[in-house]
Every structure is written in structure tokens, then in C-alpha cells.
Design a protein around this motif. Structure first.
Motif, short mmCIF file in Angstrom:
data_model
loop_
_atom_site.label_atom_id
_atom_site.label_comp_id
_atom_site.label_asym_id
_atom_site.label_seq_id
_atom_site.Cartn_x
_atom_site.Cartn_y
_atom_site.Cartn_z
N LYS A 45 0.85 -1.19 0.00
CA LYS A 45 0.00 0.00 0.00
C LYS A 45 0.89 1.24 0.00
O LYS A 45 1.87 1.30 0.74
N VAL A 46 0.53 2.23 -0.85
CA VAL A 46 1.26 3.48 -0.93
C VAL A 46 0.29 4.62 -0.63
O VAL A 46 -0.77 4.72 -1.25
N TYR A 47 0.64 5.45 0.34
CA TYR A 47 -0.20 6.58 0.74
C TYR A 47 0.49 7.89 0.39
O TYR A 47 1.67 8.07 0.71
N GLN A 48 -0.26 8.84 -0.27
CA GLN A 48 0.23 10.20 -0.36
C GLN A 48 -0.34 10.95 0.83
O GLN A 48 -1.54 10.93 1.09
N ARG A 49 0.54 11.62 1.57
CA ARG A 49 0.13 12.36 2.75
C ARG A 49 0.45 13.84 2.57
O ARG A 49 1.51 14.20 2.05
N THR A 50 -0.47 14.71 2.96
CA THR A 50 -0.21 16.15 3.00
C THR A 50 -0.67 16.68 4.34
O THR A 50 -1.58 16.11 4.97
N GLY A 51 -0.06 17.76 4.77
CA GLY A 51 -0.43 18.34 6.05
C GLY A 51 0.17 19.71 6.23
O GLY A 51 1.05 20.12 5.46
N PRO A 52 -0.32 20.46 7.23
CA PRO A 52 0.22 21.80 7.48
C PRO A 52 1.67 21.73 7.91
O PRO A 52 2.14 20.71 8.44
N LEU A 53 2.35 22.83 7.69
CA LEU A 53 3.76 22.88 8.04
C LEU A 53 3.92 22.98 9.55
O LEU A 53 3.10 23.56 10.26
N THR A 54 4.99 22.42 10.04
CA THR A 54 5.33 22.57 11.46
C THR A 54 5.88 23.98 11.68
O THR A 54 6.22 24.70 10.73
N SER A 55 6.01 24.35 12.96
CA SER A 55 6.55 25.68 13.27
C SER A 55 7.96 25.85 12.72
O SER A 55 8.32 26.93 12.22
N ALA A 56 8.75 24.81 12.76
CA ALA A 56 10.12 24.89 12.23
C ALA A 56 10.09 25.05 10.72
O ALA A 56 10.89 25.81 10.13
N GLU A 57 9.16 24.36 10.04
CA GLU A 57 9.07 24.48 8.58
C GLU A 57 8.56 25.86 8.18
O GLU A 57 9.02 26.45 7.20
N LEU A 58 7.60 26.41 8.96
CA LEU A 58 7.12 27.76 8.68
C LEU A 58 8.24 28.78 8.82
O LEU A 58 8.39 29.71 8.01
N ALA A 59 9.04 28.64 9.88
CA ALA A 59 10.16 29.55 10.09
C ALA A 59 11.14 29.47 8.93
O ALA A 59 11.70 30.48 8.49
#
Length: 353
Positions: free
Chosen positions: A314-328
Motif C-alpha cells: 500500500k502506498v499513501y500520499q500524505r499532505t499536512g500543514p507545516l510545522t513551526s520549524a518548517e514555517l520559520a
């Protein structure tokens, strides 16, 4: 007949097919000895012995007394039927042991002098063992599977020796899977490849290459060829024995590269996870000599965990909001070298010369 005469004359037998955690009930009959070397005193009072299975307690037993001295009639005896002993095995093929505890000086010689010390003891007959196996535990991770073990007759042997025996030819050993303890499953999800962070102001819609792979887990020596030492290696003898016995032809260490569509909105992260379809097969490689001799046969227990031929990954594509470190990181200044010349000086007027 159990006896004590210099060498160890205890009765020992490995209970083949019994696994750790099994509740084993052993039933048997016993009688005082009937040898003419038995002293009247020990036969009249009954004879003592112990029984023990590996992982269980020692159980003391006393045969029926023989006041009528049936021991003088060779082949008679005073049989006590339906004796039982129950224990929980703590190893594969636990050793069951009966030991005479009749003192060597208390029997031997019909006159009771004990001059033939240890030549008489209690008799055991009609021995049977039945196990109640524990339920299969599917929570055991592939990195914590039980180790392989090997036996020749009653003796435990190094696994490498059993592999050498089975690897002699494609028909030297036979693999028999334990169906109740073999199963397919999905391993926990794992992240595959890189996470993509979209710091732009636009939605990204693209094609992305994705590489995934799986491997076989086994503690057998490399000479077994399970898994093969290289993708191009010819199937080893034990490989052929395994595929014939299990009815499967595994792709031992497959690698896959595919192209996937990836859509990443602004301010989101995108990554892929995989759940590999796995097969766990538990069983025995067995080799019997010719002519058959149960004291010379080889038995090798092992567990193989490999990519399943029956269920797909099984292969899943996942998306999600950025973490605080990624936003910075997205808000960080664009890396750029400072203008090297007169960076602090005001701009001069235009040259009109």
C-alpha cells in the motif's frame, strides 16, 4: 526399565513438534522391575523415580509395591496405568526425562545384597504426550522473531550443521510449514523517500519518482540461500526445498520504482508512506537417513519473514500543514551575498560629463 549403572540410563526423549508455551500432558504406565537382579526388598516396597519436562517441575513417583514378588516371573509386573504429568514447555522440542531414584546399593542381586548395584529399576510403558499449543502471536515484530534451532535425534546441534546437511542436495531435506503459525500481514507504515515542503504562493502539480524496497529477514547462515546472496544467484537447494514445501516463490528482496502524481498546496508538506505486504512462514526442515533411524534424523526449525507474494503493498500520499520549524524556514531571508563594493555609501549622482 530405568536403572543406574555407572552410565546414565535415564530415559530421555525430545517431544517433537512441541513449541514453547505449549501445555503438555504426558500419560504413562509404570511397574516395579521384573529383572532377576531386582532385590525383593525394593520390589516389595515399590520403586521410586522422577519425571520432568523441560520448563516444568520435577514430579516424584512411586510404583505399586509387589508383595507377591511378581518380579520373579520375568515379564509380569504390577502395572499402574494412566499416570500423568503436565508441564508448560519453555523450548522447542522439550526434553522429557524419566530417572530412577532407587539407590544403587538397594537393589541388584536376588539376595538383596546390592552387589549388582543399579541393574534394576522401575519400568515405564505406553508413553503418550499431547500438547495444547498457545495461540499465534501476531504482535511479534519481524526484528524479534524466535531464533532458529536444530536437532539431530535427541541432541541439539548448531544451526550451521543442519544447514550443511540440508544444502547437500535439493531432495536432502523437506520443508513443512506450520500452517497455524504462518500468515500474511501488513507491516507498520514507513515514510518512503523525501518530504516536499511548498513555500511558494502557488499549488504544485507534478509527477514525482518514488522508489520503494523490501527485504527478507532470516537468521539462517548465508549458505542456506534464504534469501539468495544476490538477485542473480541460482536458487539454492534449501531455497527449492522451501518453495516446494510452502507452495510459494517469494521475491526475496524486491525494489520498485514508480512515478506518482503529487499535488502540494501553498503552505503544505507532502510525503509518501508505504505499508509492505509481508508473509511470515514458520516451519521445519527435516532430513531422514536411509534406512530410517529416529536417532540420526536432522530437524531445523526456522521462521522466515519476506515480501508477500499474495498481498500487494500500500502506498499513501500524505499532505499536512507545516510545522513551526518548517514555517520559520519558509519565512527566512533568501540566502544572498552582500554587495561587495561600497555597500554602506550613498549612491552618487549621474555622470553627465
Amino acid at each position: 526399565m530405568l536403572r543406574q549403572s555407572g552410565a546414565d540410563y535415564a530415559f530421555k526423549q525430545r517431544l517433537r513438534g512441541v513449541r514453547p508455551g505449549s501445555r503438555v500432558t504426558v500419560t504413562f504406565d509404570d511397574s516395579p522391575g521384573v529383572s532377576t537382579l531386582c532385590s525383593p526388598r525394593t520390589v516389595e516396597q515399590g520403586q521410586t523415580y522422577t519425571v520432568q519436562g523441560a520448563g516444568g517441575p520435577v514430579q516424584s513417583e512411586l510404583t505399586e509395591p509387589d508383595p507377591d514378588k511378581q518380579f520373579n516371573v520375568l515379564g509380569a509386573g504390577v502395572w499402574r496405568t494412566g499416570r500423568s504429568y503436565t508441564f508448560t514447555a519453555d523450548e522447542y522440542e522439550p526434553l522429557l526425562t524419566f530417572v530412577s531414584t532407587v539407590p544403587a546399593t538397594a537393589n541388584g542381586g536376588a539376595n538383596g545384597t546390592g552387589t549388582n548395584g543399579g541393574q534394576c529399576g522401575p519400568m515405564i510403558a505406553d508413553l503418550k504426550a499431547v500438547q495444547v499449543e498457545p495461540p499465534v502471536d501476531k504482535t511479534i515484530r519481524s526484528t524479534a522473531m524466535p531464533p532458529s534451532v536444530a536437532f539431530k535425534g535427541n541432541d541439539e546441534r548448531p544451526v550451521s550443521q543442519a544447514v550443511t546437511e540440508c544444502a547437500t542436495s535439493a531432495t536432502r531435506c523437506t520443508f513443512t510449514p506450520l500452517e497455524d503459525y504462518s500468515f500474511s500481514y501488513y507491516e507498520p507504515a514507513q515514510q518512503a523517500d523525501e518530504t516536499f515542503i511548498n513555500c511558494t504562493r502557488a499549488t504544485l502539480d507534478r509527477q514525482r519518482p518514488l522508489k520503494t524496497g523490501a527485504r527478507t529477514i532470516s537468521d539462517l547462515p548465508a549458505t542456506a540461500g534464504l534469501p539468495p546472496t544476490s538477485p542473480t544467484a541460482a536458487p539454492s537447494n534449501m531455497n527449492q526445498q522451501f518453495t516446494t514445501g510452502s507452495g510459494t516463490t517469494p521475491a526475496w528482496n524486491p525494489a520498485t520504482e514508480r512515478t506518482v502524481k503529487e499535488v502540494v498546496h501553498p503552505g503544505e508538506a507532502s510525503w509518501f508512506e508505504t505499508q509492505s505486504g509481508r508473509q511470515r512462514t514458520e516451519g521445519w526442515f527435516t532430513s531422514s537417513p536411509t534406512p530410517a533411524d529416529p536417532n540420526q534424523d536432522w530437524r531445523l526449525y526456522t521462521v522466515l519473514d519476506y515480501p508477500s507474494p499474495q498481498i500487494a503493498d500500500k502506498v499513501y500520499q500524505r499532505t499536512g500543514p507545516l510545522t513551526s520549524a518548517e514555517l520559520a524556514r519558509c519565512r527566512a531571508d533568501r540566502p544572498s551575498a552582500l554587495t561587495p563594493n561600497d555597500q554602506g555609501a550613498p549612491a552618487g549622482g549621474a555622470s553627465r560629463g
